[in-house]
Design a protein around this motif. Structure first.
Motif, PDB file in Angstrom:
ATOM      1  N   ARG A 163       6.334 -12.447   9.351  1.00  0.00           N
ATOM      2  CA  ARG A 163       5.608 -11.114   9.625  1.00  0.00           C
ATOM      3  C   ARG A 163       5.767 -10.097   8.594  1.00  0.00           C
ATOM      4  NH1 ARG A 163       8.994  -6.654  11.535  1.00  0.00           N
ATOM      5  NH2 ARG A 163       7.753  -4.718  12.219  1.00  0.00           N
ATOM      6  N   ARG A 164       6.681 -10.336   7.730  1.00  0.00           N
ATOM      7  CA  ARG A 164       6.656  -9.363   6.612  1.00  0.00           C
ATOM      8  C   ARG A 164       5.581  -9.945   5.470  1.00  0.00           C
ATOM      9  NH1 ARG A 164      11.960  -7.969   2.686  1.00  0.00           N
ATOM     10  NH2 ARG A 164      11.090  -6.520   1.502  1.00  0.00           N
ATOM     11  N   GLU A 165       5.448 -11.198   5.324  1.00  0.00           N
ATOM     12  CA  GLU A 165       4.157 -11.718   4.314  1.00  0.00           C
ATOM     13  C   GLU A 165       2.724 -11.319   4.982  1.00  0.00           C
ATOM     14  OE1 GLU A 165       6.950 -13.489   5.677  1.00  0.00           O
ATOM     15  OE2 GLU A 165       7.874 -13.769   3.701  1.00  0.00           O
ATOM     16  N   LEU A 166       2.475 -11.335   6.184  1.00  0.00           N
ATOM     17  CA  LEU A 166       1.546 -10.906   6.960  1.00  0.00           C
ATOM     18  C   LEU A 166       1.330  -9.206   6.589  1.00  0.00           C
ATOM     19  CD1 LEU A 166      -1.003 -11.169   8.591  1.00  0.00           C
ATOM     20  CD2 LEU A 166       0.409 -10.823  10.630  1.00  0.00           C
ATOM     21  N   LEU A 167       2.037  -8.515   6.684  1.00  0.00           N
ATOM     22  CA  LEU A 167       2.095  -7.057   6.578  1.00  0.00           C
ATOM     23  C   LEU A 167       1.695  -7.130   4.908  1.00  0.00           C
ATOM     24  CD1 LEU A 167       4.898  -5.643   8.681  1.00  0.00           C
ATOM     25  CD2 LEU A 167       2.434  -5.362   8.956  1.00  0.00           C
ATOM     26  N   GLU A 168       2.325  -7.856   4.121  1.00  0.00           N
ATOM     27  CA  GLU A 168       2.056  -7.650   2.673  1.00  0.00           C
ATOM     28  C   GLU A 168       0.502  -8.272   2.595  1.00  0.00           C
ATOM     29  OE1 GLU A 168       4.616  -9.880   0.819  1.00  0.00           O
ATOM     30  OE2 GLU A 168       6.654  -8.282   1.073  1.00  0.00           O
ATOM     31  N   ARG A 169      -0.096  -8.921   2.994  1.00  0.00           N
ATOM     32  CA  ARG A 169      -1.372  -9.492   2.961  1.00  0.00           C
ATOM     33  C   ARG A 169      -2.239  -8.328   3.389  1.00  0.00           C
ATOM     34  NH1 ARG A 169       0.120 -14.727   4.477  1.00  0.00           N
ATOM     35  NH2 ARG A 169      -0.704 -14.358   6.653  1.00  0.00           N
ATOM     36  N   LEU A 170      -1.885  -7.657   4.247  1.00  0.00           N
ATOM     37  CA  LEU A 170      -2.606  -6.365   4.866  1.00  0.00           C
ATOM     38  C   LEU A 170      -2.553  -5.185   4.018  1.00  0.00           C
ATOM     39  CD1 LEU A 170      -1.791  -6.715   8.619  1.00  0.00           C
ATOM     40  CD2 LEU A 170      -4.103  -7.564   7.576  1.00  0.00           C
ATOM     41  N   GLY A 171      -1.567  -5.308   2.907  1.00  0.00           N
ATOM     42  CA  GLY A 171      -1.531  -4.245   2.167  1.00  0.00           C
ATOM     43  C   GLY A 171      -0.247  -3.049   2.528  1.00  0.00           C
ATOM     44  N   VAL A 172       0.473  -3.501   3.519  1.00  0.00           N
ATOM     45  CA  VAL A 172       1.501  -2.698   4.028  1.00  0.00           C
ATOM     46  C   VAL A 172       2.727  -3.144   3.319  1.00  0.00           C
ATOM     47  CG1 VAL A 172       2.788  -1.993   5.890  1.00  0.00           C
ATOM     48  CG2 VAL A 172       0.530  -2.418   6.151  1.00  0.00           C
ATOM     49  N   VAL A 173       3.417  -2.117   2.618  1.00  0.00           N
ATOM     50  CA  VAL A 173       5.081  -2.433   2.112  1.00  0.00           C
ATOM     51  C   VAL A 173       5.888  -2.078   3.217  1.00  0.00           C
ATOM     52  CG1 VAL A 173       6.517  -1.465   0.281  1.00  0.00           C
ATOM     53  CG2 VAL A 173       3.913  -1.614  -0.074  1.00  0.00           C
ATOM     54  N   ASP A 176      -0.862   6.840   5.670  1.00  0.00           N
ATOM     55  CA  ASP A 176      -1.977   7.118   4.610  1.00  0.00           C
ATOM     56  C   ASP A 176      -1.379   6.377   3.218  1.00  0.00           C
ATOM     57  OD1 ASP A 176       0.456   8.797   4.644  1.00  0.00           O
ATOM     58  OD2 ASP A 176      -0.577  10.283   3.515  1.00  0.00           O
ATOM     59  N   ARG A 177      -0.112   5.958   3.209  1.00  0.00           N
ATOM     60  CA  ARG A 177       0.197   5.166   2.050  1.00  0.00           C
ATOM     61  C   ARG A 177       0.724   3.652   2.456  1.00  0.00           C
ATOM     62  NH1 ARG A 177       2.402   9.156  -1.658  1.00  0.00           N
ATOM     63  NH2 ARG A 177       1.403  11.024  -1.005  1.00  0.00           N
ATOM     64  N   ALA A 178       0.495   3.357   3.600  1.00  0.00           N
ATOM     65  CA  ALA A 178       0.905   2.162   4.267  1.00  0.00           C
ATOM     66  C   ALA A 178       2.222   1.751   3.803  1.00  0.00           C
ATOM     67  CB  ALA A 178      -0.281   1.054   3.563  1.00  0.00           C
ATOM     68  N   LEU A 208       5.953   4.936  -1.881  1.00  0.00           N
ATOM     69  CA  LEU A 208       4.840   5.952  -1.443  1.00  0.00           C
ATOM     70  C   LEU A 208       4.078   6.325  -2.834  1.00  0.00           C
ATOM     71  CD1 LEU A 208       7.054   8.431   0.830  1.00  0.00           C
ATOM     72  CD2 LEU A 208       5.306   6.767   1.507  1.00  0.00           C
ATOM     73  N   ALA A 209       5.031   6.427  -3.696  1.00  0.00           N
ATOM     74  CA  ALA A 209       4.219   6.626  -5.121  1.00  0.00           C
ATOM     75  C   ALA A 209       3.290   5.705  -5.436  1.00  0.00           C
ATOM     76  CB  ALA A 209       5.228   6.957  -6.157  1.00  0.00           C
ATOM     77  N   SER A 210       3.520   4.294  -5.081  1.00  0.00           N
ATOM     78  CA  SER A 210       2.815   3.255  -5.830  1.00  0.00           C
ATOM     79  C   SER A 210       1.473   3.027  -5.006  1.00  0.00           C
ATOM     80  CB  SER A 210       3.747   1.797  -5.854  1.00  0.00           C
ATOM     81  OG  SER A 210       4.102   1.428  -4.436  1.00  0.00           O
ATOM     82  N   ALA A 211       1.306   3.743  -3.931  1.00  0.00           N
ATOM     83  CA  ALA A 211       0.368   3.634  -2.789  1.00  0.00           C
ATOM     84  C   ALA A 211      -0.879   3.885  -3.703  1.00  0.00           C
ATOM     85  CB  ALA A 211       0.366   4.327  -1.767  1.00  0.00           C
TER      86      ALA A 211
END
Length: 333
Positions: free
Chosen positions: A282-292, A255-257, A316-319
């Motif tokens: 991989r990290r850059e791809l996840l970031e583009r998908l909105g995942v920290v 719920d917070r990605a 979590l707070a920045s989600a």
């Protein structure tokens, strides 16, 4: 003449107090000639020769500390006259015994003491002292007044002396389980001394890396519980809605990605550096998908747990302030 009689009639009070082990050159400085030292080391003379040019100033059995100090004095050789010269340090099984490892023989049980020296030592290995060369010796750790090689280096020097596969495995696992050193640091040292080329070491690597990961995962679980963080999905794979695999993570808050990944050291090759294996970008791809994606090492979890919790809490707070993430498929790993 008793074993504790003065060195010669002219020497009482001239020797440094509490010096049980001295070299021939040190004795010369205090007025004892090499011939006199040799005579005192003969039967009935009251002294003993522990190593070439290194003498025990009584006739009793040497203690473990006597043997360690004798090995250091022997390995130093002529370089000990120069203050800038790198000083030898105890390494291998002897150092690990001083550190308190239970998986190695006691100091009394060791036939020889390993001493780490710089790349151009003036002496060679002899009965009772094995000289280990290192072009760039690490900074020693002072323990009980003795200079010891750091644990990771001592372990790397020790495994080559152990022929038994079970003993090697126990040693590597204890190094990590007892939090004596970081597994990535240990892998670097094993690679540096080419110990990974030994089948018995290569076989044991998987066991101690698995041990390190299990301990790190346990620490992450404990931090989440103790710090009242929301419960994540544990040890899962992330996939795109269409099914493409994005890789596994150790904790994920859908719920917070926010994802947490424990970094582990694995060898690229027998003598290569320790690297992290992951798909490129991989990290850059996840970031583009909105995942920290937060990466932590076992050492950070062990020594800086509060900092890692703060980083997760902040993510979590920045989600709520971030763009909504792509809804990923979460599968057990």
């Amino acid at each position: 003449m008793t074993p504790h009689a003065p060195l010669t009639p002219r020497l009482p009070g001239q020797l440094p107090p509490m010096r049980r082990v001295m070299t021939t050159e040190d004795l010369r400085v205090h007025g004892v000639t090499p011939a006199e030292a040799e005579a005192r080391c003969r039967p009935g003379g009251g002294w003993r020769t522990l190593l070439p040019g290194v003498h025990l100033l009584h006739s009793g059995e040497p203690t473990s500390e006597d043997r360690l100090r004798a090995a250091l004095l022997y390995a130093a050789g002529p370089a000990r006259e120069h203050a800038a010269a790198p000083r030898p340090m105890i390494t291998g099984l002897a150092a690990l015994a001083v550190y308190g490892f239970s998986s190695v023989p006691t100091l009394r049980a060791l036939d020889s003491v390993d001493v780490l020296v710089d790349g151009a030592p003036a002496v060679r290995s002899t009965s009772g002292a094995r000289v280990v060369r290192c072009p760039q010796p690490p900074e020693p750790v002072l323990l009980a007044g003795l200079p010891l090689a750091p644990v990771a280096r001592a372990v790397a020097d020790a495994v080559g002396q152990l022929a038994d596969r079970v003993a090697v495995r126990r040693l590597l696992v204890e190094a990590v389980r007892g939090a004596h050193c970081d597994e990535r640091e240990l892998m670097r040292e094993l690679a540096a001394v080419r110990a990974l080329a030994l089948p018995r070491v290569a076989e044991a690597v998987g066991a101690f890396l698995a041990e390190a990961r299990a301990l790190a995962e346990g620490r992450l679980y404990a931090l989440v519980r103790e710090e009242d963080l929301p419960d994540p999905c544990w040890n899962v794979e992330l996939r795109l809605p269409g099914g493409a695999l994005l890789g596994g993570v150790d904790a994920y808050w859908p719920d917070r990605a926010v994802a947490v990944e424990i970094e582990s050291g694995v060898p690229r090759g027998v003598a290569g550096p320790v690297v992290r294996v992951e798909p490129l970008g991989r990290r850059e791809l996840l970031e583009r998908l909105g995942v920290v994606l937060l990466r932590v090492t076992p050492k950070e979890l062990r020594e800086q747990g509060e900092d890692q919790v703060a980083a997760v809490r902040a993510a979590l707070a920045s989600a709520l302030e971030r763009e909504p993430a792509v809804r990923l498929t979460v599968m057990p790993r």
